[in-house]
Design a protein around this motif. Structure first.
Motif, PDB file in Angstrom:
ATOM      1  N   ARG A 135      -9.643 -14.181 -62.968  1.00 50.75           N
ATOM      2  CA  ARG A 135      -9.788 -13.130 -63.984  1.00 50.75           C
ATOM      3  C   ARG A 135      -8.829 -11.962 -63.740  1.00 50.75           C
ATOM      4  NH1 ARG A 135     -14.210 -13.923 -67.094  1.00 50.75           N
ATOM      5  NH2 ARG A 135     -15.775 -15.357 -66.266  1.00 50.75           N
ATOM      6  N   ALA A 179      -7.821 -11.081 -72.046  1.00 48.06           N
ATOM      7  CA  ALA A 179      -9.124 -10.416 -72.114  1.00 48.06           C
ATOM      8  C   ALA A 179      -9.029  -9.080 -72.838  1.00 48.06           C
ATOM      9  CB  ALA A 179      -9.682 -10.220 -70.714  1.00 48.06           C
ATOM     10  N   PRO A 205     -14.263  -4.989 -68.971  1.00 48.68           N
ATOM     11  CA  PRO A 205     -13.111  -5.397 -69.805  1.00 48.68           C
ATOM     12  C   PRO A 205     -12.637  -6.815 -69.504  1.00 48.68           C
ATOM     13  CG  PRO A 205     -12.400  -3.900 -68.066  1.00 48.68           C
ATOM     14  CD  PRO A 205     -13.887  -3.922 -68.020  1.00 48.68           C
ATOM     15  N   GLY A 241     -14.527  -9.425 -68.606  1.00 56.14           N
ATOM     16  CA  GLY A 241     -15.524 -10.478 -68.882  1.00 56.14           C
ATOM     17  C   GLY A 241     -16.270 -10.974 -67.668  1.00 56.14           C
ATOM     18  N   ALA A 282     -19.958 -10.568 -68.624  1.00 51.23           N
ATOM     19  CA  ALA A 282     -20.236 -11.443 -69.771  1.00 51.23           C
ATOM     20  C   ALA A 282     -20.306 -12.891 -69.340  1.00 51.23           C
ATOM     21  CB  ALA A 282     -19.170 -11.258 -70.836  1.00 51.23           C
ATOM     22  N   GLY A 283     -19.418 -13.272 -68.397  1.00 48.80           N
ATOM     23  CA  GLY A 283     -19.434 -14.649 -67.914  1.00 48.80           C
ATOM     24  C   GLY A 283     -20.738 -14.995 -67.239  1.00 48.80           C
ATOM     25  N   LEU A 286     -23.619 -13.392 -67.692  1.00 49.36           N
ATOM     26  CA  LEU A 286     -24.695 -13.333 -68.699  1.00 49.36           C
ATOM     27  C   LEU A 286     -24.752 -14.613 -69.520  1.00 49.36           C
ATOM     28  CD1 LEU A 286     -24.351  -9.653 -69.964  1.00 49.36           C
ATOM     29  CD2 LEU A 286     -26.225 -10.633 -68.643  1.00 49.36           C
ATOM     30  N   LYS A 287     -23.561 -15.162 -69.802  1.00 55.73           N
ATOM     31  CA  LYS A 287     -23.538 -16.418 -70.554  1.00 55.73           C
ATOM     32  C   LYS A 287     -24.239 -17.518 -69.763  1.00 55.73           C
ATOM     33  CE  LYS A 287     -20.420 -19.731 -72.730  1.00 55.73           C
ATOM     34  NZ  LYS A 287     -19.021 -20.184 -72.841  1.00 55.73           N
TER      35      LYS A 287
END
Lengths: 785, 212
Positions: free
Chosen positions: A132, A141, A165, A167, A170-171, A173-174
């Motif tokens: 990342r 991103a 910023p 992710g 978010a990664g 959480l997914k």
């Protein structure tokens, strides 16, 4: 040894005192009975052996969504309806209502959630961090962030994108999204919605156990009144144990209300036809006295009593009238009561002995309700025996209130060949029937389920189902942390095995390990997180500043991100999950007694075998619906075979001990064999499956039928008079008036008992009264004398 | 990995609905209550609606205000297409409870259902409330008032704390002829978004292909 004759003579002067003592005893028993706690609990029908089955059942009982009531609410706005219903349900009867967080997910809480993300990052997630931070990944991103900020939903995500910023959050959480909700449901507006969004789910956890029929009725009243507060036309689907309990209690009451008057009328009719004396009323009172004693003894031995057992046991005690009937007929010849009593005591004791021996074998059952029923029946039978052979003769007196009847007949010789032929035919038939009649161990078939309830359960399954291909396992611990550690260990091992077999663990497993790891696990991950950023932060942030400016972001746009990676992460806790509106993620975590249980779901349709082995190696067991039913079926079969077989052996042993002659045994046991064969033949021909109530009734059929055989044998051998046949007939009629009336009952348990016992007794009665006399020869002497 | 998919799981689409509503609502010079009722009556007569828009986003995270262009189409009872054409290419179509979304990077269309996508669910729920002008629902979420001035302007202030944390207020300016001409979304964190509508067509012919 004229024991009963002597007892009669000794007791006769004290008849009033003994009667008073008996009444006092019954009054004390009635006092105990008034405190008896009657439960409607189908779990008392669950075998407690083997131990792993009992453990599986205990885990199933504690699993999320299996306790209390689940209510699906439809309507134009299911979330609003769920909130309305939840508010209306909360009451002393239903203190806890779960319907999600009760508030919509707030995107502003995402930054708060981010603080705990490092503790949720497993090895795989941490391995993705360097990627990342590569320039191309960062550029992509940031472009995405820019586009998202322009879109309508971007307004709500400013704070989150500022802290994440790249992710990283978010990664994670997914990855945890499936763990944060139950399968086939969606969290929305703080509620749990069905997959199609048409219904919200409300889970009510009542104050009363589902085994408490009065409590269940109060709970269901509350549910009905709460449902009335919803807008007209709102569909509600209510499923759960309390509904079953209320329904079953109601149907049993309705059955008893319908059956009892008819049964009592038939008894009264039999009394009018066969007895017709005031003293003879004692005969009818004996079963009631036995019932009082049995209930009192059982209430002392067990803290509570299954309603099914109480019903079944009460009917069983109806057979105690048989002892009184035979004593009554023996005494009414008006000769010498003591002699008559002594004469009848042998067959009565033998009959009662075989019945008691048959019941004693039931004590080996691992099914609690059968053990309860055995204690109930045995204590009642013993009380009835004492009343019938001691107090009843004292009250009846010589002649029993009527004129003389016949004297004992002349001894007759039994034929040898016909019984042997009949037994040979019966033996072949029984062997075939016992082997071929299907057995159904599913306890769900033992409860009454109304058409509407069945429809609602199907509807609920359609709305919130999706568990058919899922198995369940639970990690255990004495503390929450210990249980979560065990859960993490199993989760990690299963993930490894799944990957080795080419499966994505996320597709195989759903559980709280991703959203609520143990604190120890989180601490290890946080150390790794700190180590990574200590090495990479300077270069990564410099790169981010440069690329963010290039993408059109302000210099301060991602200051929150810099603060986040510099700050000490906060561990994820149940309290934190609840505070960000993710209470549904906590549903799999349950406190059961002193133990914490953490539930997980595993797909069973495609699970590689290694997954199950890994699970078992870690001390957990996979419980699936089909697997559990198969294990149940096997356990019930084994239990039936054990206590049924022992019961049969007990009857044979008792008969052999008392009769001491294969020929006499063959004659006495023939009605029992005919009764058993008749029941099994009807099941075989109609295709009916033998359930636990049918099976419980079979030894009962045998022990009752043996009584008929014993009394007719005593008559054929000249020990009893001709009135014995009338006594057997009256016994059969009184027993059938109880059991036979259970046949039209709507409750499956009552119906099954009524059907089985009635079929068996009719066949046994015909065999005793019609078939057995054919075996008697006209000779003057019996070979036993 | 598509982070937007993840983010959408946790976000509300209220702003897009606000923009749509702004275009649906014709103006009135009466007092607020009367105005709202009149708007509800007039909104019932809107069967289709389309417009182009220019959006200017000025937020602290951007170095400079960013201007974007797009258009939307609405058709009763439950069809909506909302898309950006410049500088990004993305949007979504909703038909009742189901639809699809796309973005310019991949061009791929992804189906979604309201029930399985909270964002879509919120859009549909809010749509129904606003298009049918469900005053009960609106007044539960917002305080609505008419602003003084020559132009017809409605200010909607969120009532819920979580929405207040994102949006300070939404001000809608209506043209004397009917549909809104301007929407200002004032954000709680500073800055905001201004959307200007043009080429608005009310009850124009629609063949439905926009929603396929």
């Amino acid at each position: 040894m004229p024991f009963f004759a002597d007892l009669y003579r000794v007791s006769l002067p004290h008849v009033r005192l003994l009667t008073a003592a008996a009444l006092l005893l019954l009054a004390v028993c009635a006092l105990f009975d008034s405190r008896l706690e009657v439960r409607e609990d189908i779990t008392s029908l669950m075998p407690t052996e083997p131990a792993d089955l009992a453990e599986q059942f205990a885990l199933l009982r504690e699993a999320p969504f299996t306790q209390g009531l689940n209510i699906a609410v439809g309507g134009e706005d299911p979330s609003r309806s769920a909130r309305l219903l939840s508010d209306a349900l909360r009451s002393p009867e239903i203190p806890r209502v779960l319907s999600g967080s009760g508030r919509p997910f707030n995107p502003q809480l995402l930054p708060k959630l981010c603080r705990s993300i490092p503790g949720l990052m497993d090895t795989e997630a941490q391995a993705s961090l360097p990627g990342r931070l590569e320039e191309d990944a960062m550029r992509t991103a940031l472009k995405h962030d820019h586009d998202l900020l322009l879109a309508p939903q971007g307004i709500a995500l400013r704070g989150f994108l500022a802290i994440d910023p790249l992710g990283i959050c978010a990664g994670v959480l997914k990855g945890i999204a499936p763990a944060a909700r139950a399968p086939s449901v969606q969290p929305e507006e703080g509620q749990i919605l069905s997959a199609d969004g048409s219904h919200a789910l409300v889970t009510a956890e009542p104050a009363f156990s589902m085994s408490d029929s009065d409590g269940a009725s109060k709970v269901m009243d509350r549910v009905r009144s709460a449902v009335k507060t919803l807008p007209p036309g709102t569909e509600t689907v209510v499923v759960g144990g309390h509904r079953h309990t209320e329904e079953n209690a109601a149907i049993i009451k309705e059955d008893v209300r319908r059956i009892l008057p008819v049964s009592m009328s038939l008894l009264a009719l039999a009394f009018i036809i066969f007895i017709r004396t005031v003293k003879g009323l004692c005969v009818l009172l004996l079963p009631s006295a036995a019932l009082l004693v049995a209930a009192a003894v059982t209430s002392v031995v067990f803290k509570g009593l299954s309603g099914i057992v109480l019903g079944f046991g009460s009917v069983v005690l109806g057979i105690t009238a048989d002892y009184a009937i035979h004593v009554y007929y023996a005494l009414r010849n008006g000769q010498d009561a003591a002699t008559d009593l002594q004469r009848i005591s042998g067959p009565v004791l033998l009959g009662a002995g075989t019945t008691l021996a048959a019941f004693a074998a039931f004590l080996t059952s691992s099914i609690p309700s059968i053990v309860q029923m055995t204690v109930f029946a045995v204590s009642g039978l013993l009380a009835a025996l004492v009343f019938a052979l001691w107090l009843l003769p004292l009250r009846l007196g010589p002649g029993g209130g009527r004129s003389a009847a016949s004297s004992p007949t002349r001894p007759m010789r039994l034929k040898r060949i016909p019984p042997a032929l009949v037994w040979a035919a019966l033996g072949i038939a029984l062997a075939f029937l016992l082997h071929s009649v299907p057995v159904n161990g599913d306890i769900r078939t033992l409860s009454y389920v109304s058409t509407q309830t069945a429809k609602d359960e199907t509807r609920m399954s359609e709305l919130f189902g999706g568990l058919h291909e899922q198995g369940l396992y639970a990690a255990k611990g004495k503390s929450l942390e210990e249980a979560l550690r065990a859960n993490d260990r199993i989760w990690k091992e299963l993930g490894r095995v799944a990957r080795e077999n080419g499966w994505n663990p996320a597709e195989m497993l759903t559980g709280p390990a991703q959203v609520l790891p143990a604190l120890a696990t989180q601490a290890e991950r946080i150390v790794a997180w700190r180590k990574f950023w200590d090495a990479e932060a300077r270069a990564a942030l410099s790169r981010l500043d440069s690329l963010a400016a290039e993408a059109g972001f302000s210099a301060e746009a991602f200051a929150p991100f810099k603060e986040w990676i510099a700050a000490e992460p906060a561990p994820m806790t149940p309290e934190l999950l609840a505070s960000v509106g993710m209470e549904t993620a906590l549903m799999p975590v349950r406190l059961s007694g002193d133990a914490w249980l953490v539930y997980n779901l595993m797909r069973t349709d495609k699970a590689p075998p290694g997954l199950l082995q890994a699970l078992n190696a870690n001390g957990a067991v996979l419980i699936s619906g089909s697997g559990f039913r198969t294990a149940m079926d096997k356990a019930v079969r084994a239990d039936l075979l054990r206590f049924g077989g022992l019961s049969l052996l007990a009857i044979l042993a008792m008969s052999f001990f008392a009769l001491r002659s294969p020929l006499r045994m063959g004659v006495a046991l023939l009605p029992a064999a005919c009764g058993l064969a008749c029941v099994l033949a009807v099941f075989r021909l109609t295709g009916m499956e033998l359930n636990i109530f049918h099976a419980m009734s079979l030894p009962l059929v045998m022990s009752l039928s043996v009584d008929y055989g014993i009394f007719i044998l005593a008559y054929l051998e000249g020990k009893l008079g001709k009135e014995t046949r009338t006594g057997v007939l009256l016994s059969g009629i009184t027993t059938l008036s109880g059991f036979g009336m259970l046949m039209p009952a709507r409750h499956p348990a009552l119906h099954c008992i009524g059907l089985t016992v009635s079929l068996g007794l009719v066949a046994a009665l015909v065999a005793a009264l019609v078939l057995l006399p054919l075996f008697a020869g006209p000779e003057q002497e019996a070979d036993y004398a | 990995m598509k982070r937007a998919d993840v983010l959408r799981l946790f976000t509300a689409a209220l702003p897009s609905v606000v923009l749509l509503v702004a275009c649906l609502l014709p103006a009135s010079s009466a007092r607020t209550a009367d105005t709202l009722e009149a708007l509800r009556v007039k909104a019932e007569k809107v069967l289709t609606l389309s417009a182009d828009f220019v959006q200017e986003t000025s937020i602290p995270m951007f170095a400079q205000p960013v201007r974007s262009h797009g258009r939307f189409v609405f058709k009763r009872p439950h069809s909506l297409r909302w898309e950006y054409t410049d500088p990004v290419h993305e949007g979504f179509v909703l038909n009742g409870d189901a639809g699809f979304r796309w973005d310019g990077d991949s061009g791929a269309r992804k189906p979604f259902a309201a029930g399985s996508d909270p964002m879509a669910a919120v859009v549909v729920g809010q749509m129904i409330a606003w298009i049918s002008f469900d005053l009960e629902s609106i007044s539960r979420e917002y305080a609505v008032e008419s602003l003084p001035g020559r132009e017809i302007r409605l200010q909607m202030t969120p009532l819920r704390d979580d929405v207040k944390g994102v949006i300070k207020a939404v001000v809608i300016t209506f043209t004397p002829e009917g549909p809104a001409s301007l929407v200002e979304i004032k954000e709680a964190g500073g800055g905001g978004t201004v959307i200007r509508f043009g080429k608005t067509v009310v009850n124009g012919p629609r063949d439905g292909r926009e929603f396929e």
